[in-house]
Design an enzyme around this catalytic site. Sequence first.
Site, PDB file in Angstrom:
ATOM      1  N   LYS A  81      31.499   6.449  -7.939  1.00 53.97           N
ATOM      2  CA  LYS A  81      30.243   5.927  -8.506  1.00 53.97           C
ATOM      3  C   LYS A  81      30.416   4.457  -8.855  1.00 53.97           C
ATOM      4  CE  LYS A  81      28.658  10.340 -10.230  1.00 53.97           C
ATOM      5  NZ  LYS A  81      28.756  11.338 -11.290  1.00 53.97           N
ATOM      6  N   GLN A 113      29.579  12.112 -17.272  1.00 53.93           N
ATOM      7  CA  GLN A 113      30.061  13.041 -16.241  1.00 53.93           C
ATOM      8  C   GLN A 113      30.277  14.428 -16.842  1.00 53.93           C
ATOM      9  OE1 GLN A 113      30.356  12.235 -12.985  1.00 53.93           O
ATOM     10  NE2 GLN A 113      31.123  14.231 -12.395  1.00 53.93           N
ATOM     11  N   ASP A 137      20.482  10.785 -14.545  1.00 53.71           N
ATOM     12  CA  ASP A 137      20.722  12.142 -14.046  1.00 53.71           C
ATOM     13  C   ASP A 137      19.444  12.977 -14.067  1.00 53.71           C
ATOM     14  OD1 ASP A 137      23.326  12.863 -13.206  1.00 53.71           O
ATOM     15  OD2 ASP A 137      24.075  12.785 -15.262  1.00 53.71           O
TER      16      ASP A 137
HETATM   17  N1  GUN Z   1      29.199  16.625 -12.486  1.00 49.42           N
HETATM   18  C1  GUN Z   1      28.995  17.117 -11.238  1.00 49.42           C
HETATM   19  N2  GUN Z   1      27.813  16.677 -10.751  1.00 49.42           N
HETATM   20  C2  GUN Z   1      27.261  15.899 -11.705  1.00 49.42           C
HETATM   21  C3  GUN Z   1      26.054  15.155 -11.790  1.00 49.42           C
HETATM   22  O1  GUN Z   1      25.212  15.143 -10.881  1.00 49.42           O
HETATM   23  N3  GUN Z   1      25.858  14.484 -12.949  1.00 49.42           N
HETATM   24  C4  GUN Z   1      26.736  14.508 -13.971  1.00 49.42           C
HETATM   25  N4  GUN Z   1      26.440  13.817 -15.076  1.00 49.42           N
HETATM   26  N5  GUN Z   1      27.876  15.189 -13.931  1.00 49.42           N
HETATM   27  C5  GUN Z   1      28.126  15.875 -12.799  1.00 49.42           C
END
Ligand code: GUN
Length: 300
Positions: free
Chosen positions: A54, A98, A121
Site C-alpha cells: 500500500k 490494517q 475502507d
Molecule cells: N485486512 C485485509 N483486508 C483488509 C482491508 O481491505 N482493509 C483493512 N483495513 N484491513 C484489511
Amino acid sequence: MSADIIDGKAFAATIRAKVAAHVARLKVDYEITPGLAVILVGEDPASQVYVRNKGKQTLEVGMNSYEHKLPADTSQEKLLALIADLNADPAVHGILCQLPVPDHIDEATVINAIAPEKDVDGFHISNVGLLATGQKAMVPCTPLGCLMMLRERHGDLSGLEAVVVGRSNIVGKPMAQLLLRDSCTVTIAHSRTRDIQEVCKRADILVAAVGRPEMITGDWVKPGATVIDVGINRIPAPEKGEGKMRLVGDVDFDSASKVAGAITPVPGGVGPMTIAVLLANTLTACCRANDLPEPEGLTA
Ligand code: GUN
C-alpha cells in the site's frame, strides 16, 4: 465455449494511471497532495506485506504515504489517540487501520473512531448507512473494484440478475448494495441458502465471496454469465512438491471458465484491484475535503 479472462492486473494499472494523472493535476492546479495514513498494529507477516505494498503504490501515484507501525501490545487508548490526531491532520485525507487488530483491541471501536470522510475502507457505520440509503459514501475497496470491472464489461447493469455468494460486511453486503444501486436484481446467497446451485445458475452476474476453495463449479454457472471471484484461498499443492501450496478462488476456474462468458482468475483478478481502489478512494476523499470535483469513473 471458453470465457473471456478479466485481467485485474491490467485493470488495476489503468486505475492507478488515472489516479496518478488526477493527483498530478491537483498538485499543479491547487498545490494539494492527497495523503494516506496506514496503521499497522503488531507484526502479522501477511499484514506487513499488504501495508508495504500500500505504501509503495501510494508513493507511485504521487500521493503522500504516512505509515504508523505500532507494537502488538499497544493499548486501545493509544491507538484511538493516534486516530484522533490523524482525523485532525489536514494533510491526511485517508486513514486505514490494517485488520485484523490484536485481540485486546475492539475492531468496531477502532473503525468507528476514524472520521467517516477519511474512512477509505468504507467500514465506518456511517458509510455503511450512507451506502445502504443511496447517499454519497466512502465505499469498501474490493466490492467497488468488482463493480468497476462489471461496468467495464457490461456498461449498464440495469435489470441484470446478480447473485452474491457470501454475506460479509467487507465484501458480500456492500457488493449487494452497489449492484442494487446500479439497478440489478440482487440475491445474497450464503451457507443456509436452499438450492444454492440453482440460485447461482440464475445469475447474469455471479460474485463469489465465501472463502471456500473452488466451491462454485461450472454446473452452478449460467452460460455466458460474468463470474467475479473474490476468494483467495491457499490450498495444498502436492503436485508442486511436498509442503507446497497454491492460490485458488471460491470458483473452480477450470470448469466455470468453460461455461461463463467472462471470469476473473485467481490470482490476477480481483486481488490487484483492491489497492488501486484504495488509492482511488483516497483521491476521492481528498477532492471532497477540498470541495473539488470528484474523479470520473473512480467512484460508485
Ligand atoms: N485486512 C485485509 N483486508 C483488509 C482491508 O481491505 N482493509 C483493512 N483495513 N484491513 C484489511
